[in-house]
Design an enzyme around this catalytic site. Structure first.
Site, PDB file in Angstrom:
ATOM      1  CG  ASP A  34      52.135  33.558  80.286  1.00  0.00           C
ATOM      2  OD1 ASP A  34      52.689  32.445  80.222  1.00  0.00           O
ATOM      3  OD2 ASP A  34      52.631  34.598  79.835  1.00  0.00           O
ATOM      4  CE  LYS A  56      40.148  35.675  81.604  1.00  0.00           C
ATOM      5  NZ  LYS A  56      39.085  36.387  80.909  1.00  0.00           N
ATOM      6  CG  MET A 170      51.454  29.444  69.421  1.00  0.00           C
ATOM      7  SD  MET A 170      51.902  31.187  69.499  1.00  0.00           S
ATOM      8  CE  MET A 170      53.364  31.222  68.477  1.00  0.00           C
TER       9      MET A 170
HETATM   10  N1  SAH Z   1      58.244  29.802  74.341  1.00  0.00           N
HETATM   11  C1  SAH Z   1      57.607  28.516  74.124  1.00  0.00           C
HETATM   12  C2  SAH Z   1      56.646  28.547  72.960  1.00  0.00           C
HETATM   13  C3  SAH Z   1      55.522  29.554  73.113  1.00  0.00           C
HETATM   14  S1  SAH Z   1      54.318  29.408  71.851  1.00  0.00           S
HETATM   15  C4  SAH Z   1      58.683  27.447  73.933  1.00  0.00           C
HETATM   16  O1  SAH Z   1      59.851  27.761  73.739  1.00  0.00           O
HETATM   17  O2  SAH Z   1      58.325  26.267  74.028  1.00  0.00           O
HETATM   18  C5  SAH Z   1      53.200  28.235  72.574  1.00  0.00           C
HETATM   19  C6  SAH Z   1      53.166  26.983  71.711  1.00  0.00           C
HETATM   20  O3  SAH Z   1      54.222  26.112  72.059  1.00  0.00           O
HETATM   21  C7  SAH Z   1      51.916  26.154  71.857  1.00  0.00           C
HETATM   22  O4  SAH Z   1      50.875  26.658  71.062  1.00  0.00           O
HETATM   23  C8  SAH Z   1      52.390  24.803  71.356  1.00  0.00           C
HETATM   24  O5  SAH Z   1      52.447  24.771  69.945  1.00  0.00           O
HETATM   25  C9  SAH Z   1      53.818  24.774  71.856  1.00  0.00           C
HETATM   26  N2  SAH Z   1      53.947  24.045  73.121  1.00  0.00           N
HETATM   27  C10 SAH Z   1      54.358  24.532  74.305  1.00  0.00           C
HETATM   28  N3  SAH Z   1      54.398  23.566  75.243  1.00  0.00           N
HETATM   29  C11 SAH Z   1      53.993  22.426  74.623  1.00  0.00           C
HETATM   30  C12 SAH Z   1      53.820  21.072  75.050  1.00  0.00           C
HETATM   31  N4  SAH Z   1      54.076  20.696  76.310  1.00  0.00           N
HETATM   32  N5  SAH Z   1      53.384  20.160  74.142  1.00  0.00           N
HETATM   33  C13 SAH Z   1      53.131  20.508  72.870  1.00  0.00           C
HETATM   34  N6  SAH Z   1      53.275  21.773  72.411  1.00  0.00           N
HETATM   35  C14 SAH Z   1      53.707  22.716  73.271  1.00  0.00           C
END
Ligand code: SAH
Length: 246
Positions: A34, A56, A170
């Site tokens: 995704d 998306k 998020m």
């Molecule tokens: N499984 C993922 C998190 C999924 S929730 C993990 O472990 O990282 C998705 C959220 O992760 C986004 O809304 C944001 O808050 C954060 N996120 C993911 N990648 C990011 C990045 N490169 N920079 C800042 N926030 C990020």
């Protein structure tokens, strides 16, 4: 019947992918992905690998989870090596657990491949350690995205009076609300907050403020972005490194 690898893609920087994730990506007959932290990873797939996109740009418009579960299941009936690739770690707000349960109920073999979670790595690239001796002894990772139909918050805000570092994923669209709630439970208006956008990538940007000021400063940053609340934010003055390089 194939095997499904519920795989973490890491937070963005392609070099933060694990060796194990890279191995299954190279072996994959199909990759279901995704809104990935880094789509460059898909270039590692072998010739003939099928790609299925199940989301998306805007996380609110992804396929319903039930449909994603079914896509993964159907892929496992058709292919030998199925990789379900997710940003960060598959089990940190990644819904990998739901996918695992769905597959188990249908007799499909699966494995989890942990990924480096953005919750720790993104602050780290911004020079903010989630724990630091003498500053904080713990950290918590919280969703800022609560079910809309609930008229009360699912987050037990009263528990957040501690000095834990709090990392909200998020949460950018609710930054104002989050700061107001933390002030309401007794945190100082001057309590440090960082918002980090597109962490670990060349577009990484960090904005520093307080519970009172951060919303105006950071509300227009591009996503993905996460929020760090706590005294550890101040360590960035001594520890920032990555944004100096890129
Ligand atoms: N499984 C993922 C998190 C999924 S929730 C993990 O472990 O990282 C998705 C959220 O992760 C986004 O809304 C944001 O808050 C954060 N996120 C993911 N990648 C990011 C990045 N490169 N920079 C800042 N926030 C990020």
């Amino acid at each position: 019947m194939g095997k499904v690898y519920l795989t973490g893609a890491g937070p963005g920087d392609i070099e933060l992918l694990t060796l194990k994730a890279l191995r299954v990506i190279r072996e994959a007959d199909v990759i279901i992905y995704d809104r990935l932290a880094n789509p460059e990873i898909l270039k590692e797939a072998k010739d003939g690998c099928a790609f299925v996109y199940v989301g998306k740009e805007d996380s609110h418009h992804t396929l319903p989870q039930e449909e994603i579960n079914e896509v993964i299941y159907q892929s496992a009936l058709k292919y030998d090596v199925v990789v379900r690739l997710k940003g960060g770690d598959p089990l940190v707000f990644g819904r990998g657990g739901e996918e695992g349960i769905y597959l188990r109920e249908r007799g499909i073999k699966f494995a989890f491949i942990p990924g480096i979670t953005s919750a720790i790595a993104v602050p780290e690239y911004a020079g903010i350690p989630v724990t630091h001796r003498g500053v904080t002894v713990s950290f918590r990772v919280v969703t800022g995205h609560e079910s809309k139909h609930k008229d009360h918050s699912q987050i037990p805000w009263e528990n957040y009076k501690t000095d834990d570092t709090i990392i909200f994923l998020m949460g950018l669209h609710r930054l104002d609300y989050i700061c107001q709630m933390l002030i309401k439970i007794g945190k100082s208006k001057d309590h440090p907050v960082a918002v980090i956008s597109r962490g670990t990538t060349p577009e990484e940007r960090t904005v520093i403020g307080t519970l009172e000021t951060i919303y105006e400063k950071a509300k227009n940053l591009p996503t993905p972005a996460l929020i760090v609340v706590g005294e550890v934010v101040n360590l960035r003055e001594q520890l920032s490194w990555f944004e100096k390089e890129v």
